[in-house]
Design an enzyme around this catalytic site. Sequence first.
Site, PDB file in Angstrom:
ATOM      1  N   SER A  31       5.475  -2.245 -13.439  1.00 43.21           N
ATOM      2  CA  SER A  31       4.309  -2.081 -12.560  1.00 43.21           C
ATOM      3  C   SER A  31       3.434  -3.329 -12.530  1.00 43.21           C
ATOM      4  O   SER A  31       2.330  -3.300 -11.998  1.00 43.21           O
ATOM      5  CB  SER A  31       3.482  -0.885 -13.022  1.00 43.21           C
ATOM      6  OG  SER A  31       3.096  -1.049 -14.371  1.00 43.21           O
ATOM      7  N   ASN A 118      -1.168   4.612 -23.214  1.00 44.16           N
ATOM      8  CA  ASN A 118      -1.666   5.773 -22.465  1.00 44.16           C
ATOM      9  C   ASN A 118      -3.196   5.823 -22.424  1.00 44.16           C
ATOM     10  O   ASN A 118      -3.782   6.084 -21.369  1.00 44.16           O
ATOM     11  CB  ASN A 118      -1.102   7.064 -23.060  1.00 44.16           C
ATOM     12  CG  ASN A 118       0.412   7.101 -23.000  1.00 44.16           C
ATOM     13  OD1 ASN A 118       1.025   6.230 -22.382  1.00 44.16           O
ATOM     14  ND2 ASN A 118       1.020   8.094 -23.633  1.00 44.16           N
ATOM     15  N   THR A 167     -20.916  17.122  24.178  1.00 43.55           N
ATOM     16  CA  THR A 167     -20.119  18.060  23.391  1.00 43.55           C
ATOM     17  C   THR A 167     -18.836  18.240  24.189  1.00 43.55           C
ATOM     18  O   THR A 167     -18.857  18.159  25.426  1.00 43.55           O
ATOM     19  CB  THR A 167     -20.822  19.422  23.216  1.00 43.55           C
ATOM     20  OG1 THR A 167     -20.988  20.013  24.502  1.00 43.55           O
ATOM     21  CG2 THR A 167     -22.192  19.288  22.553  1.00 43.55           C
ATOM     22  N   HIS A 168     -17.739  18.410  23.484  1.00 45.57           N
ATOM     23  CA  HIS A 168     -16.422  18.461  24.137  1.00 45.57           C
ATOM     24  C   HIS A 168     -16.159  17.192  24.951  1.00 45.57           C
ATOM     25  O   HIS A 168     -15.380  17.209  25.897  1.00 45.57           O
ATOM     26  CB  HIS A 168     -16.290  19.684  25.054  1.00 45.57           C
ATOM     27  CG  HIS A 168     -16.771  20.956  24.441  1.00 45.57           C
ATOM     28  ND1 HIS A 168     -15.946  21.839  23.776  1.00 45.57           N
ATOM     29  CD2 HIS A 168     -18.020  21.484  24.354  1.00 45.57           C
ATOM     30  CE1 HIS A 168     -16.652  22.856  23.327  1.00 45.57           C
ATOM     31  NE2 HIS A 168     -17.913  22.667  23.647  1.00 45.57           N
ATOM     32  N   SER A 289      -5.779 -10.767  24.559  1.00 50.80           N
ATOM     33  CA  SER A 289      -4.385 -10.370  24.751  1.00 50.80           C
ATOM     34  C   SER A 289      -3.545 -11.622  24.875  1.00 50.80           C
ATOM     35  O   SER A 289      -3.975 -12.611  25.470  1.00 50.80           O
ATOM     36  CB  SER A 289      -4.264  -9.512  26.013  1.00 50.80           C
ATOM     37  OG  SER A 289      -2.931  -9.539  26.487  1.00 50.80           O
ATOM     38  N   LYS A 295      -8.219  -9.693  29.233  1.00 46.80           N
ATOM     39  CA  LYS A 295      -8.493  -8.637  28.255  1.00 46.80           C
ATOM     40  C   LYS A 295      -9.446  -9.052  27.140  1.00 46.80           C
ATOM     41  O   LYS A 295      -9.443 -10.177  26.677  1.00 46.80           O
ATOM     42  CB  LYS A 295      -7.179  -8.167  27.589  1.00 46.80           C
ATOM     43  CG  LYS A 295      -6.237  -7.407  28.469  1.00 46.80           C
ATOM     44  CD  LYS A 295      -6.817  -6.119  29.015  1.00 46.80           C
ATOM     45  CE  LYS A 295      -7.054  -5.064  27.956  1.00 46.80           C
ATOM     46  NZ  LYS A 295      -5.799  -4.567  27.385  1.00 46.80           N
ATOM     47  N   ASN A 297     -10.316  -6.932  23.644  1.00 45.34           N
ATOM     48  CA  ASN A 297      -9.904  -5.684  22.995  1.00 45.34           C
ATOM     49  C   ASN A 297     -10.734  -5.360  21.754  1.00 45.34           C
ATOM     50  O   ASN A 297     -11.109  -6.259  21.002  1.00 45.34           O
ATOM     51  CB  ASN A 297      -8.423  -5.764  22.610  1.00 45.34           C
ATOM     52  CG  ASN A 297      -7.513  -5.789  23.829  1.00 45.34           C
ATOM     53  OD1 ASN A 297      -7.845  -5.201  24.856  1.00 45.34           O
ATOM     54  ND2 ASN A 297      -6.411  -6.497  23.721  1.00 45.34           N
ATOM     55  N   GLU A 302     -10.486  -0.146  16.640  1.00 47.29           N
ATOM     56  CA  GLU A 302      -9.209   0.579  16.641  1.00 47.29           C
ATOM     57  C   GLU A 302      -8.624   0.687  15.243  1.00 47.29           C
ATOM     58  O   GLU A 302      -8.074   1.723  14.858  1.00 47.29           O
ATOM     59  CB  GLU A 302      -8.214  -0.121  17.558  1.00 47.29           C
ATOM     60  CG  GLU A 302      -8.565   0.002  19.031  1.00 47.29           C
ATOM     61  CD  GLU A 302      -7.668  -0.883  19.878  1.00 47.29           C
ATOM     62  OE1 GLU A 302      -6.696  -0.362  20.433  1.00 47.29           O
ATOM     63  OE2 GLU A 302      -7.932  -2.095  19.959  1.00 47.29           O
ATOM     64  N   TYR A 329       0.266  12.632 -21.044  1.00 45.63           N
ATOM     65  CA  TYR A 329       0.688  11.519 -20.194  1.00 45.63           C
ATOM     66  C   TYR A 329       2.122  11.707 -19.721  1.00 45.63           C
ATOM     67  O   TYR A 329       3.001  12.115 -20.472  1.00 45.63           O
ATOM     68  CB  TYR A 329       0.587  10.181 -20.956  1.00 45.63           C
ATOM     69  CG  TYR A 329       1.033   9.009 -20.099  1.00 45.63           C
ATOM     70  CD1 TYR A 329       0.145   8.380 -19.223  1.00 45.63           C
ATOM     71  CD2 TYR A 329       2.355   8.554 -20.121  1.00 45.63           C
ATOM     72  CE1 TYR A 329       0.555   7.332 -18.412  1.00 45.63           C
ATOM     73  CE2 TYR A 329       2.773   7.502 -19.305  1.00 45.63           C
ATOM     74  CZ  TYR A 329       1.856   6.896 -18.454  1.00 45.63           C
ATOM     75  OH  TYR A 329       2.264   5.871 -17.635  1.00 45.63           O
ATOM     76  N   GLN A 334       1.631   6.507 -13.533  1.00 46.87           N
ATOM     77  CA  GLN A 334       1.596   5.095 -13.150  1.00 46.87           C
ATOM     78  C   GLN A 334       1.441   4.936 -11.629  1.00 46.87           C
ATOM     79  O   GLN A 334       1.035   3.881 -11.154  1.00 46.87           O
ATOM     80  CB  GLN A 334       2.878   4.408 -13.632  1.00 46.87           C
ATOM     81  CG  GLN A 334       2.968   2.936 -13.323  1.00 46.87           C
ATOM     82  CD  GLN A 334       4.172   2.311 -13.981  1.00 46.87           C
ATOM     83  OE1 GLN A 334       4.227   2.168 -15.193  1.00 46.87           O
ATOM     84  NE2 GLN A 334       5.175   1.957 -13.190  1.00 46.87           N
ATOM     85  N   LYS A 337      -2.231   3.734  -9.369  1.00 49.90           N
ATOM     86  CA  LYS A 337      -2.963   2.498  -9.033  1.00 49.90           C
ATOM     87  C   LYS A 337      -2.777   2.051  -7.597  1.00 49.90           C
ATOM     88  O   LYS A 337      -3.738   1.652  -6.929  1.00 49.90           O
ATOM     89  CB  LYS A 337      -2.571   1.389 -10.001  1.00 49.90           C
ATOM     90  CG  LYS A 337      -3.233   1.578 -11.346  1.00 49.90           C
ATOM     91  CD  LYS A 337      -2.545   0.800 -12.434  1.00 49.90           C
ATOM     92  CE  LYS A 337      -2.371   1.618 -13.677  1.00 49.90           C
ATOM     93  NZ  LYS A 337      -1.311   2.627 -13.605  1.00 49.90           N
TER      94      LYS A 337
HETATM   95  N1  ARG Z   1       2.192   1.191 -16.981  1.00 46.56           N
HETATM   96  C1  ARG Z   1       1.873   2.550 -17.375  1.00 46.56           C
HETATM   97  C2  ARG Z   1       0.858   3.158 -16.427  1.00 46.56           C
HETATM   98  O1  ARG Z   1       0.346   2.482 -15.625  1.00 46.56           O
HETATM   99  C3  ARG Z   1       1.301   2.563 -18.745  1.00 46.56           C
HETATM  100  C4  ARG Z   1       2.371   2.580 -19.688  1.00 46.56           C
HETATM  101  C5  ARG Z   1       2.501   3.840 -20.379  1.00 46.56           C
HETATM  102  N2  ARG Z   1       3.891   3.970 -20.500  1.00 46.56           N
HETATM  103  C6  ARG Z   1       4.486   4.722 -21.374  1.00 46.56           C
HETATM  104  N3  ARG Z   1       5.747   4.718 -21.365  1.00 46.56           N
HETATM  105  N4  ARG Z   1       3.821   5.455 -22.220  1.00 46.56           N
HETATM  106  O2  ARG Z   1       0.618   4.341 -16.495  1.00 46.56           O
END
Ligand code: ARG
Length: 471
Positions: A31, A118, A167-168, A289, A295, A297, A302, A329, A334, A337
């Site tokens: 990651s 974790n 309205t509408h 455009s 044009k 835009n 949008e 966990y 993961q 993010k």
């Molecule tokens: N990269 C993991 C996350 O973003 C954290 C690692 C935890 N991994 C694990 N095998 N306990 O959640």
Amino acid sequence: MTDDASADRGQLWHGRFDVAPAEELVAFTGSLAVDQRLLVDDVACSRAHVRGLHRAGLLTDSELAEVLGGLDAVEMEFRSGELVFAPGDEDVHTAIERRVTELIGPAGGKLHTGRSRNDQVATAFRRYVVRSLGDLAGRLVDLVAVLAERADEVGTGDDGAYLPGYTHLQQAQPVMLAHHLMAHAWALLRDLDRVLDCRRRADVSPLGAGALAGSSLPLDPDATAADLGFAARFENSLDATSDRDFAAETLFVCSLLAVHLSRMGEEVVLWSTEEFGFVRLDDAYATGSSMLPQKKNPDVAELARGRAGRLIGDLAGFLATLKSLPLAYNRDLQEDKEPVFDALDNVALAIGAMCGLYRTLVFHTERMAAAADSPYAAATDLAELLVADGVPFRSAHAVVGALVRRSLDEGIPFADLVAAEPQLGERALPLLEPGASVLRRTTPGGAGPVPVQAQRARLGAALDAARAAVD
Ligand code: ARG
């Protein structure tokens, strides 16, 4: 591969394994590309953690100094773009520990004492989210301030600009333009309130929860939470390591905000058409455009409208990830993010662009007034005149409705029919004057100048309170 080969590849867990991980596993599970933006937060969490280890007597003075020096160096390398990630760097936490150990030697091996990725990842991510929500609140204040300024500019007094209210998407009753602009401001202030509320709940440190159950070592999660500036520490280690409510809430808050921005965007798209002609876009906030030379835009508007779809997807997708996960966990987490970064990045960009768009919009107020002064705009006022005479509203509605129908069917000017109607007559004609109708919206929170001025004062107070809450 042997245990040594696995260790060579930098795996944190090589002791238990005979062979190094498969390339496909590494490619699929890593990651780093996403989570490296947590590096500075993760280093901050590591500093707090090693200071805690030192207080617990688990690091000597010189080990503490060495590890802190290593963490500083890694952060500097990262900030200057010199940090080179290694193939075995599964995520940002792995990369930091690997690099600290390279730089300072065996003392680096003590960094992860009493800690799991974790609790580590949850802490760094919360720290990032808490800060980002603060930034977002600040941006929201800016956008509300733009709307308030524009409301002042187009006027809140009797001579302020007005336009048809819909309205509408059918013309309904005239409203002050300031009233219309402030409608968006109130929605954004609710978003701001939600952002701050979400931040309050996110502001809890999971550090010290370990992998799932805490530690046998004399750690002090209250002290590390305070060191990191969190408002509180976790109450339950299982919850601390598996709770991603703060991520889901952030996604919701961003999605609803994006939905509000999409409504503002749609309005600018509509208003900037030849057919409406209510606004002109500043060149800096419009696009051309590649083929059609004439044009101009409204791409900002949008995309404010279109990108909301992605944000809703971020929220829906992540809720599906969380659904049914067992305590505590799971690696599924993961997945938190990418959507959160995407959502926070995109609402920040959208707010910036919408601030500029709204700050520079040219309002064609004569055109708005002309559209609002349709002969039928005062139909409700006429019915309410009859109500003041004691006529039941339902009958009054029918009388005026019949005049509108006749005017449309027979092409007779509405004013002539009103004047000829015995229950209305000449005395009703001032109600049909251009601009008269909006002045009559006098009830609190209504669309006429009297309540709009009061509303503007309240918006100013709310904006001041929001500014104070954000700082
Ligand atoms: N990269 C993991 C996350 O973003 C954290 C690692 C935890 N991994 C694990 N095998 N306990 O959640």
